[in-house]
Design a protein around this motif. Structure first.
Motif, PDB file in Angstrom:
ATOM      1  N   THR A 117       0.808  -1.221   0.000  1.00  0.00           N
ATOM      2  CA  THR A 117       0.000   0.000   0.000  1.00  0.00           C
ATOM      3  C   THR A 117       0.841   1.271   0.000  1.00  0.00           C
ATOM      4  N   GLY A 118       2.092   1.183   0.448  1.00  0.00           N
ATOM      5  CA  GLY A 118       2.909   2.381   0.572  1.00  0.00           C
ATOM      6  C   GLY A 118       2.546   3.246   1.754  1.00  0.00           C
ATOM      7  N   SER A 119       1.824   2.671   2.741  1.00  0.00           N
ATOM      8  CA  SER A 119       1.336   3.454   3.877  1.00  0.00           C
ATOM      9  C   SER A 119       1.624   2.731   5.182  1.00  0.00           C
ATOM     10  N   ILE A 120       1.670   3.493   6.280  1.00  0.00           N
ATOM     11  CA  ILE A 120       1.758   2.877   7.608  1.00  0.00           C
ATOM     12  C   ILE A 120       0.367   2.695   8.214  1.00  0.00           C
ATOM     13  N   VAL A 121      -0.664   3.075   7.470  1.00  0.00           N
ATOM     14  CA  VAL A 121      -2.052   2.930   7.901  1.00  0.00           C
ATOM     15  C   VAL A 121      -2.686   1.778   7.115  1.00  0.00           C
ATOM     16  N   PRO A 122      -3.366   0.845   7.772  1.00  0.00           N
ATOM     17  CA  PRO A 122      -4.024  -0.241   7.042  1.00  0.00           C
ATOM     18  C   PRO A 122      -5.055   0.281   6.040  1.00  0.00           C
ATOM     19  N   LYS A 123      -5.139  -0.389   4.928  1.00  0.00           N
ATOM     20  CA  LYS A 123      -5.967   0.090   3.814  1.00  0.00           C
ATOM     21  C   LYS A 123      -7.450   0.182   4.159  1.00  0.00           C
ATOM     22  N   TYR A 139      -8.374   6.427   5.725  1.00  0.00           N
ATOM     23  CA  TYR A 139      -7.159   6.019   4.999  1.00  0.00           C
ATOM     24  C   TYR A 139      -6.977   6.876   3.746  1.00  0.00           C
ATOM     25  N   TRP A 140      -5.744   7.293   3.509  1.00  0.00           N
ATOM     26  CA  TRP A 140      -5.372   8.003   2.283  1.00  0.00           C
ATOM     27  C   TRP A 140      -4.403   7.139   1.498  1.00  0.00           C
ATOM     28  N   GLN A 141      -4.716   6.919   0.226  1.00  0.00           N
ATOM     29  CA  GLN A 141      -3.863   6.074  -0.600  1.00  0.00           C
ATOM     30  C   GLN A 141      -2.728   6.889  -1.212  1.00  0.00           C
ATOM     31  N   PRO A 142      -1.478   6.616  -0.800  1.00  0.00           N
ATOM     32  CA  PRO A 142      -0.352   7.341  -1.394  1.00  0.00           C
ATOM     33  C   PRO A 142      -0.029   6.816  -2.790  1.00  0.00           C
ATOM     34  N   PRO A 143       0.747   7.563  -3.561  1.00  0.00           N
ATOM     35  CA  PRO A 143       1.193   7.063  -4.870  1.00  0.00           C
ATOM     36  C   PRO A 143       2.057   5.815  -4.701  1.00  0.00           C
ATOM     37  N   THR A 144       2.064   4.987  -5.719  1.00  0.00           N
ATOM     38  CA  THR A 144       2.896   3.786  -5.702  1.00  0.00           C
ATOM     39  C   THR A 144       4.368   4.160  -5.585  1.00  0.00           C
ATOM     40  N   ILE A 145       5.081   3.477  -4.728  1.00  0.00           N
ATOM     41  CA  ILE A 145       6.520   3.702  -4.574  1.00  0.00           C
ATOM     42  C   ILE A 145       7.249   2.689  -5.461  1.00  0.00           C
ATOM     43  N   PRO A 146       7.953   3.129  -6.485  1.00  0.00           N
ATOM     44  CA  PRO A 146       8.616   2.174  -7.377  1.00  0.00           C
ATOM     45  C   PRO A 146       9.885   1.593  -6.755  1.00  0.00           C
ATOM     46  N   HIS A 147      10.289   0.445  -7.276  1.00  0.00           N
ATOM     47  CA  HIS A 147      11.614  -0.099  -6.945  1.00  0.00           C
ATOM     48  C   HIS A 147      12.565   0.440  -7.997  1.00  0.00           C
ATOM     49  N   ASP A 148      13.404   1.406  -7.609  1.00  0.00           N
ATOM     50  CA  ASP A 148      14.252   2.113  -8.580  1.00  0.00           C
ATOM     51  C   ASP A 148      15.651   2.321  -7.996  1.00  0.00           C
ATOM     52  N   ILE A 163       2.376  19.001  11.248  1.00  0.00           N
ATOM     53  CA  ILE A 163       1.641  17.748  11.375  1.00  0.00           C
ATOM     54  C   ILE A 163       1.017  17.641  12.765  1.00  0.00           C
ATOM     55  N   ASP A 164       1.759  18.061  13.782  1.00  0.00           N
ATOM     56  CA  ASP A 164       1.207  18.054  15.147  1.00  0.00           C
ATOM     57  C   ASP A 164      -0.027  18.961  15.242  1.00  0.00           C
ATOM     58  N   GLU A 165       0.028  20.104  14.573  1.00  0.00           N
ATOM     59  CA  GLU A 165      -1.104  21.029  14.608  1.00  0.00           C
ATOM     60  C   GLU A 165      -2.327  20.411  13.929  1.00  0.00           C
ATOM     61  N   LEU A 166      -2.103  19.741  12.818  1.00  0.00           N
ATOM     62  CA  LEU A 166      -3.204  19.065  12.135  1.00  0.00           C
ATOM     63  C   LEU A 166      -3.802  17.969  13.012  1.00  0.00           C
ATOM     64  N   PHE A 167      -2.944  17.261  13.730  1.00  0.00           N
ATOM     65  CA  PHE A 167      -3.450  16.204  14.595  1.00  0.00           C
ATOM     66  C   PHE A 167      -4.361  16.778  15.678  1.00  0.00           C
ATOM     67  N   ALA A 168      -3.948  17.875  16.280  1.00  0.00           N
ATOM     68  CA  ALA A 168      -4.776  18.507  17.308  1.00  0.00           C
ATOM     69  C   ALA A 168      -6.112  18.965  16.727  1.00  0.00           C
ATOM     70  N   GLN A 169      -6.098  19.455  15.503  1.00  0.00           N
ATOM     71  CA  GLN A 169      -7.334  19.911  14.871  1.00  0.00           C
ATOM     72  C   GLN A 169      -8.314  18.760  14.664  1.00  0.00           C
ATOM     73  N   GLN A 170      -7.811  17.638  14.167  1.00  0.00           N
ATOM     74  CA  GLN A 170      -8.726  16.535  13.858  1.00  0.00           C
ATOM     75  C   GLN A 170      -9.292  15.883  15.115  1.00  0.00           C
ATOM     76  N   THR A 171      -8.546  15.945  16.225  1.00  0.00           N
ATOM     77  CA  THR A 171      -9.021  15.325  17.460  1.00  0.00           C
ATOM     78  C   THR A 171     -10.359  15.916  17.902  1.00  0.00           C
ATOM     79  N   GLN A 210      -0.554  12.520   3.782  1.00  0.00           N
ATOM     80  CA  GLN A 210       0.156  13.013   2.604  1.00  0.00           C
ATOM     81  C   GLN A 210       1.506  13.615   2.994  1.00  0.00           C
ATOM     82  N   LEU A 211       1.535  14.397   4.064  1.00  0.00           N
ATOM     83  CA  LEU A 211       2.792  14.994   4.516  1.00  0.00           C
ATOM     84  C   LEU A 211       3.783  13.932   4.992  1.00  0.00           C
TER      85      LEU A 211
END
Length: 528
Positions: A332-338, A343-352, A453-461, A478-479
């Motif tokens: 998935t490219g994420s630390i959050v389960p799909k 959940y936000w789906q990040p772009p595919t991370i290529p093997h490069d 990111i911390d500020e966004l977390f406080a907002q969503q809580t 995304q960040l």
């Protein structure tokens, strides 16, 4: 890389273990260590035996110490019960509570206890036990959840009311499953035996009661006839600690165990070919990742986002997935389960690898660099070796430090590690709970954070509008992706082996959960 990954498919996890090649496995089979087929099981009885892939720890007998990973729930679902908890078809099913309600303003949450529920010692489950269990809780997010609660009231023995300082949309999620705060222990018993005494002989209200524990060897529990939901048909559960993967498979083939956790790679293929055995893959809520623990240290190479990006591009995720979990894991490219909410789906991370080398050169590491130690849970050392192989191909050279799970988790949460940490979590929750534990300032496994990111977390809580909250949590994820806070590996497919005596293993009954649960639903053939 492919050839080395193929070899890793038979690697036995552990810091000091050696590889087991296909020739060595054939040699073991010739000696009778690995049977060619599942042998007839021991004489039929009402006992089911698990081969545990990790060493069991007394800390996991106690809901108060739940560390933000799923491992303790392997035992909590047997020993204990919660007011509400994840069950088949319901992520917050009423259990010790027969009902739950929240006030219109979101400031109070009320539970009515199910009548007649008792602990293993015969004592009734009361509102005081509920309050005591919450106040005693000291595990993952303990400070965070308690900061939201203004008071806990017990108007009578069957009613509990949690009053909040402000509306908090995630109260029930944290209380029921993300933490162990809503899993109830007997107040009088804990106070009489003390904290250490409780770990030595835990008493809960779950479907099985504690019988004995021999560290490093086995844990035994027996069915509790007073369990409210149903009396288990399997009268005894035994977890045998067998950390060697080849030995777990051998024990399953010989009929010494009925269910074996974590059988991967070529051993999983061998299991599939064995008459009488079944491979039981379960896609679980457990992303794995590499954490750049030193990214906030200006003196560290990992402070440079180009170096972190290079490491991410170097990882051959698809090759590792095919080699170790036969392609069952999800990239998935994420630390959050799909399947988690928000959940936000990040772009595919290529093997490069070529792009990785260019980024390293731009950052001043044209020939690569010696990057120190790579810390991981020893039961996933083979995943670590595969990752280190990918990193080495682009010049990032590291040494593995594989540590037994309970000690690894403790060191991770106490911020003792440096350089790179291979982490993962199968805990219940949603995207917000993962951000709290692994990204936002003060989280159990957060070594540093970013103010925006911390500020966004406080907002969503505090945000009760779902659409607005979704937008905030998507921006946070995304960040995390854009700054390469983590290098995601996969969302794990947990591969397990099932023997011929088992009718219902209970794998996959609870969405995203890796282990058998609910245990009272496990059945042996013939109704035993």
């Amino acid at each position: 890389m492919r050839s080395s990954l193929r070899h890793l498919r038979v690697h036995v996890p552990g810091a000091t273990r050696s590889r087991a090649t296909r020739r060595e496995l054939l040699g073991l089979a010739a000696l009778g260590v690995l049977a060619t087929g599942a042998r007839p099981a021991r004489s039929a009885d009402s006992r089911l035996v698990y081969a545990a892939h990790i060493s069991l720890a007394p800390t996991w007998f106690d809901p108060a110490e739940t560390p933000g990973i799923v491992t303790p729930f392997m035992l909590l679902y047997a020993l204990h019960d919660g007011l509400v908890k994840p069950m088949p078809g319901n992520p917050a099913a009423p259990c010790l509570a027969e009902s739950y309600s929240a006030s219109a303003d979101g400031l109070s949450h009320s539970f009515v206890l199910r009548p007649g529920t008792i602990f293993h010692n015969g004592a009734p489950v009361t509102a005081e036990d509920v309050k005591f269990s919450f106040e005693r809780y000291r595990g993952n997010a303990a400070g965070f959840i308690k900061e939201q609660v203004a008071a806990v009231e017990t108007p009578d023995p069957r009613r509990v009311v949690f009053h909040l300082h402000r509306p908090w949309p995630d109260f029930l999620t944290y209380y029921s499953s993300v933490t162990g705060a809503g899993w109830i222990v007997p107040k009088k018993y804990v106070e009489s035996v003390g904290e250490d005494g409780f770990k030595k002989e835990p008493i809960g209200a779950g479907p099985y009661k504690f019988v004995s524990f021999t560290p490093g060897i086995e844990l035994v529990m027996e069915a509790f006839d007073g369990y409210w939901r149903k009396v288990p048909t399997v009268k005894k559960l035994v977890w045998k600690v067998i950390q060697e993967e080849t030995t777990r498979l051998a024990a399953l083939k010989r009929g010494e165990v009925d269910l074996a956790y974590s059988i991967r790679g070529e051993l999983a293929e061998e299991l599939q070919r064995t008459p009488g055995l079944e491979l039981k893959p379960v896609l679980i809520n457990s992303p794995f990742w590499i954490y750049f623990a030193d990214q906030w240290d200006p003196k560290s190479p990992w402070h440079d986002a180009r170096v972190r990006k290079a490491a991410t591009l170097a990882l051959d995720r698809e090759g590792i997935n095919q080699a170790l979990t036969l392609g069952h894991s999800l990239l998935t490219g994420s630390i959050v389960p799909k399947d988690f909410d928000y959940y936000w789906q990040p772009p595919t991370i290529p093997h490069d690898p070529a792009a990785a080398r260019r980024l390293l050169a731009e950052a001043g590491f044209r020939g690569g660099f010696d990057a120190g130690e790579y810390f991981c849970d020893s039961s996933y050392a083979n995943l670590g070796e595969a990752a280190l192989g990918s990193l080495a191909e682009v010049g990032i050279r590291m040494k593995m430090r594989a540590i037994e799970r309970a000690a690894f988790t403790k060191g991770y949460s106490e911020k003792k590690y440096r350089n790179l940490i291979q982490g993962g979590s199968g805990a219940f929750g949603n995207a917000a709970t993962r951000m709290e534990t692994f990204v936002a300032k003060g989280g159990a496994y957060v070594y540093g954070s970013y103010p925006d990111i911390d500020e966004l977390f406080a907002q969503q809580t505090a945000e009760t509008d779902r659409a607005k909250r979704t937008a905030i949590l998507h921006r946070m994820q995304q960040l995390v992706h854009e700054r390469t806070v983590y290098a995601p590996l996969w969302q794990l497919a947990f591969l397990n082996g099932q023997g011929p005596r088992v009718d219902e293993s209970a794998f996959g009954l609870i969405s995203g959960h890796p282990y058998s649960a609910p245990y009272e639903d496990v059945r042996l053939k013939g109704g035993a």
